[in-house]
Scaffold this motif. Structure first.
Motif, short mmCIF file in Angstrom:
data_model
loop_
_atom_site.label_atom_id
_atom_site.label_comp_id
_atom_site.label_asym_id
_atom_site.label_seq_id
_atom_site.Cartn_x
_atom_site.Cartn_y
_atom_site.Cartn_z
N ILE A 181 0.84 -1.20 0.00
CA ILE A 181 0.00 0.00 0.00
C ILE A 181 0.88 1.24 0.00
O ILE A 181 1.80 1.38 0.80
CB ILE A 181 -0.94 0.02 1.21
CG1 ILE A 181 -1.93 -1.15 1.14
CG2 ILE A 181 -1.71 1.33 1.28
CD1 ILE A 181 -2.85 -1.24 2.34
N VAL A 184 -3.49 6.25 0.64
CA VAL A 184 -4.92 6.07 0.88
C VAL A 184 -5.58 7.44 0.86
O VAL A 184 -5.16 8.35 1.59
CB VAL A 184 -5.20 5.38 2.22
CG1 VAL A 184 -6.71 5.23 2.45
CG2 VAL A 184 -4.53 4.01 2.28
N VAL A 201 -7.21 3.61 -2.93
CA VAL A 201 -5.99 3.00 -2.38
C VAL A 201 -5.04 2.72 -3.53
O VAL A 201 -5.40 2.00 -4.47
CB VAL A 201 -6.30 1.69 -1.63
CG1 VAL A 201 -5.02 1.07 -1.10
CG2 VAL A 201 -7.29 1.94 -0.49
N THR A 203 -1.25 1.29 -4.84
CA THR A 203 -0.22 0.35 -4.43
C THR A 203 1.06 0.58 -5.23
O THR A 203 1.05 1.25 -6.27
CB THR A 203 -0.70 -1.10 -4.62
OG1 THR A 203 -1.05 -1.29 -6.00
CG2 THR A 203 -1.90 -1.41 -3.75
#
Length: 312
Positions: A181, A184, A201, A203
């Motif tokens: 991650i 956010v 989100v 990545t």
């Protein structure tokens, strides 16, 4: 007057005056207000920022109350070329510059004024790479609130403070792909028909395991036919059960230092004794949509509430 000559009436009048000044000040703020808290293992610091305007008599009255001119508890200081006032009694710094009031504890107050004096964004949140990446996901529509979460920074701090724990946090997070991650972002808006909220989100890789776990494919809505029409709550998501099973075994293995046993070994032992390979023989027979619901028929009591979870 009481015995000893103290004038309680005068003290009471000052108390009422101070109360009125304190209550009047917030209502005189024409702009926005922000409050922040920064904590460390050793201390906690806070900062409040408010747009007060160029000439606010109620602000002046409030500052004269908390930092009386000429008082031994009040000290005039210079912070990055900006005139500030320090209240020893409250241990709080105050400054007004360009119509903005800053108030807070020394460390965070000093750094905030330094950025203000520089007239730039260097050193501020808006200059951080992670913030810029997270903000890029926001829509161009007006929002009631926006939240940015710097996941790698938070994890780095948590790992530092939990270094003495009896398990490997990197291994635990890695088992579910949480280490991938990056940012956010959350934004919400209030509309006539209700409230909408979007969570983004990002990545580090498009092949991130956590994306696979959440579900890359669309939910098969035809499967919702199994849910009774009296259901008051329903969730549905696409799943890869073979991936979920493998991930569960990795997670249980990572928890071994805490639980005292290898949970994944129990699953392996069950497969060997039963002759059933869960991953290859059982899971492929199930579907790819997991549905959970809560059924509360009209007139039912707490005992009559039914819940269900299944894979279709």
């Amino acid at each position: 007057k009481q015995a000893g000559g103290s004038d309680t009436g005068e003290a009471s009048d000052k108390g009422i005056e101070g109360f009125n000044v304190t209550c009047d000040f917030p209502s005189s703020i024409p702009g926005g207000v922000a409050v922040g808290l920064e904590t460390t293992a050793a201390s906690a610091e806070w900062l409040a920022v408010a747009e007060v305007g160029s000439d606010n008599p109620k602000l002046k009255a409030f500052l004269a109350l908390v930092c009386p001119p000429g008082s031994t508890d009040t000290q005039e200081v210079d912070v990055s070329g900006i005139k500030a006032t320090y209240s020893r009694q409250a241990d709080v710094y105050f400054a007004v510059t360009d119509g903005v009031l800053f108030a807070g504890s020394k460390g965070i107050f000093t750094s905030a004024l330094a950025r203000r004096a520089a007239k730039g964004t260097e050193g501020s949140l808006s200059a951080s790479v992670n913030f810029m990446k997270a903000s890029a996901f926001f829509s161009q529509e007006p929002a009631a609130y926006r939240v940015v979460f710097d996941f790698p920074a938070v994890m780095a701090r948590i790992k530092g403070s939990l270094a003495a724990l009896p398990f490997n946090l990197d291994q635990l997070l890695g088992s579910v792909g949480a280490n991938d991650i990056d940012t956010v972002s959350i934004e919400g808006a209030f509309k006539l028909s209700g409230m909408t909220e979007h969570i983004y989100v990002s990545t580090k890789s498009a092949e991130s395991k956590i994306i696979d776990l959440v579900g890359r494919t669309a939910v098969d809505e035809s499967r919702l036919q199994v849910v009774p029409k009296t259901a008051v709550f329903v969730t549905a998501r696409s799943v890869d059960l073979k991936l979920d099973y493998g991930t569960a075994k990795e997670f249980l293995k990572a928890l071994e230092p805490v639980t005292g046993f290898d949970g994944s070994a129990l699953l392996t032992s069950f497969e060997q004794k039963s002759g059933v390979n869960i991953e290859n023989d059982f899971l492929p027979a199930l579907g790819h949509t997991i549905i959970s619901y809560c059924d509360m028929p009209e007139g039912s009591t707490a005992e009559g509430v039914a819940t269900g979870t299944g894979v279709a």
